[in-house]
Design a protein around this motif. Structure first.
Motif, PDB file in Angstrom:
ATOM      1  N   HIS A 157      -2.549  10.513  -4.013  1.00  0.00           N
ATOM      2  CA  HIS A 157      -2.834   9.245  -4.692  1.00  0.00           C
ATOM      3  C   HIS A 157      -2.609   8.094  -3.718  1.00  0.00           C
ATOM      4  O   HIS A 157      -1.769   8.183  -2.814  1.00  0.00           O
ATOM      5  N   THR A 158      -3.355   7.029  -3.905  1.00  0.00           N
ATOM      6  CA  THR A 158      -3.092   5.775  -3.212  1.00  0.00           C
ATOM      7  C   THR A 158      -2.941   4.675  -4.243  1.00  0.00           C
ATOM      8  O   THR A 158      -3.576   4.710  -5.298  1.00  0.00           O
ATOM      9  N   ASP A 159      -2.102   3.701  -3.944  1.00  0.00           N
ATOM     10  CA  ASP A 159      -1.870   2.572  -4.850  1.00  0.00           C
ATOM     11  C   ASP A 159      -1.809   1.316  -4.003  1.00  0.00           C
ATOM     12  O   ASP A 159      -0.857   1.107  -3.246  1.00  0.00           O
ATOM     13  N   ASN A 160      -2.839   0.485  -4.106  1.00  0.00           N
ATOM     14  CA  ASN A 160      -2.982  -0.695  -3.268  1.00  0.00           C
ATOM     15  C   ASN A 160      -3.016  -1.930  -4.164  1.00  0.00           C
ATOM     16  O   ASN A 160      -3.914  -2.056  -4.994  1.00  0.00           O
TER      17      ASN A 160
ATOM     18  N   ASP B  18      -7.078  -0.604  -5.927  1.00  0.00           N
ATOM     19  CA  ASP B  18      -7.434   0.734  -5.472  1.00  0.00           C
ATOM     20  C   ASP B  18      -8.124   1.494  -6.591  1.00  0.00           C
ATOM     21  O   ASP B  18      -7.722   1.420  -7.750  1.00  0.00           O
TER      22      ASP B  18
ATOM     23  N   PHE C 149       0.843  -1.179   0.000  1.00  0.00           N
ATOM     24  CA  PHE C 149       0.000   0.000   0.000  1.00  0.00           C
ATOM     25  C   PHE C 149       0.880   1.231   0.000  1.00  0.00           C
ATOM     26  O   PHE C 149       1.817   1.324   0.781  1.00  0.00           O
ATOM     27  N   GLU C 150       0.592   2.146  -0.921  1.00  0.00           N
ATOM     28  CA  GLU C 150       1.358   3.384  -1.002  1.00  0.00           C
ATOM     29  C   GLU C 150       0.419   4.581  -0.986  1.00  0.00           C
ATOM     30  O   GLU C 150      -0.648   4.556  -1.606  1.00  0.00           O
ATOM     31  N   TRP C 151       0.836   5.611  -0.281  1.00  0.00           N
ATOM     32  CA  TRP C 151       0.138   6.894  -0.301  1.00  0.00           C
ATOM     33  C   TRP C 151       1.146   7.949  -0.699  1.00  0.00           C
ATOM     34  O   TRP C 151       2.256   7.994  -0.149  1.00  0.00           O
ATOM     35  N   THR C 152       0.801   8.781  -1.671  1.00  0.00           N
ATOM     36  CA  THR C 152       1.744   9.783  -2.154  1.00  0.00           C
ATOM     37  C   THR C 152       1.109  11.163  -2.172  1.00  0.00           C
ATOM     38  O   THR C 152      -0.100  11.318  -2.398  1.00  0.00           O
TER      39      THR C 152
ATOM     40  N   ASP D 136      -8.125   4.651  -6.919  1.00  0.00           N
ATOM     41  CA  ASP D 136      -7.435   5.925  -7.125  1.00  0.00           C
ATOM     42  C   ASP D 136      -6.011   5.679  -7.600  1.00  0.00           C
ATOM     43  O   ASP D 136      -5.088   6.371  -7.219  1.00  0.00           O
ATOM     44  N   ASN D 137      -5.812   4.634  -8.425  1.00  0.00           N
ATOM     45  CA  ASN D 137      -4.457   4.346  -8.876  1.00  0.00           C
ATOM     46  C   ASN D 137      -4.001   5.386  -9.893  1.00  0.00           C
ATOM     47  O   ASN D 137      -4.774   5.821 -10.752  1.00  0.00           O
TER      48      ASN D 137
END
Length: 260
Positions: free
Chosen positions: A51-54, A79, A31-34, A81-82
């Motif tokens: 942005h989030t990338d799951n 996700d 999981f990434e949040w930027t 919101d990729n």
């Protein structure tokens, strides 16, 4: 005595059947949040964004009696919101691999060879950078390749004294002529207590107007410090030429923290 023999035979048969069915299966995810802040003359690119990338990755590996290693992977971007486009969850990658002393074949939706052997400055910070902004007149990174996870066949040689190469082709369909061919190579060598990796790739997308890309660079690892210098070009016949140069540096501060 007869009962004991029958029981032993049944156990052996059951063990044999189980051994054929067993494969190494793993389920991983990240999981990434930027937070991105950009200053640009283009209104669409100026300002802040979140942005989030799951992702969830399911993979397996099994070895046949003939010595081949058969693997498979399904990567799901779960996700909505990729950064790749947003919207509903999507199947990001789905690939079958066959490996042996001859090298590795990859069949399915996976990175092309120009991405496998791609190198740019963001490799030290982000796992994958976007190649072009919407205007297609500037490069965000020095990797201007034709990367994509469309269905393709790829081949990678085994590692030979630090050298490895590969080739891939993405077929556009029965009645289309926009196939994409890519080649790439890398060489890894020890140097001064560290290591150096040199990479090169090029790709061509056929069509009414062909598109050609190249990317090359070097990565130097010295103790806690890693450096990358790279270059990329993209040429669209009778349209435009784009070139990008990148430089990245990362320092491992220990305790799981890096600055780059």
């Amino acid at each position: 005595m007869r009962k004991l023999l029958l029981t032993s035979s049944a156990l052996v048969a059951a063990a044999s059947i189980s051994s054929y069915a067993v494969a190494d299966v793993s389920v991983t995810g990240e999981f990434e949040w930027t937070y991105t802040q950009q200053a640009a003359d283009l209104t669409a690119k100026d300002g802040d964004s979140f942005h989030t990338d799951n992702e969830i990755v399911i993979s397996f590996s099994n070895k046949t009696d003939s010595g081949l290693t058969i693997g498979g992977k399904v990567e799901l971007d779960v996700d909505t919101d990729n950064p790749a486009g947003g919207g509903a969850p999507l199947n990001d990658e789905s690939v079958l691999t066959i490996s042996g002393g001859f090298g590795t074949f990859r069949l399915g939706q996976e990175d092309p060879i120009d991405e496998t052997f791609g190198i740019d400055e963001q490799d030290l910070i982000d796992e994958e950078g976007s190649g072009l902004v919407t205007s297609a007149s500037l490069g965000n990174t020095s990797n201007l390749g034709l990367a994509g996870d469309s269905n393709k066949i790829a081949y990678l040689t085994p590692m030979m004294g630090g050298f490895q190469a590969g080739y891939s082709i993405a077929d556009s369909g029965d009645n289309e002529t926009t196939d994409t061919n890519a080649i790439g190579a890398s060489y890894t060598m020890p140097i001064g207590g560290g290591s150096m990796v040199v990479k090169y790739n090029q790709a061509t997308k056929d069509g009414g107007t062909d598109t050609d890309t190249t990317n090359m660079g070097v990565q130097l690892n010295m103790g806690a410090m890693t450096l990358i210098a790279s270059n990329g070009t993209k040429e669209i016949a009778s349209d435009e030429d784009i070139e990008g140069n990148g430089f990245g540096i990362k320092y491992d501060m220990g305790g799981g923290m890096t600055i780059a």
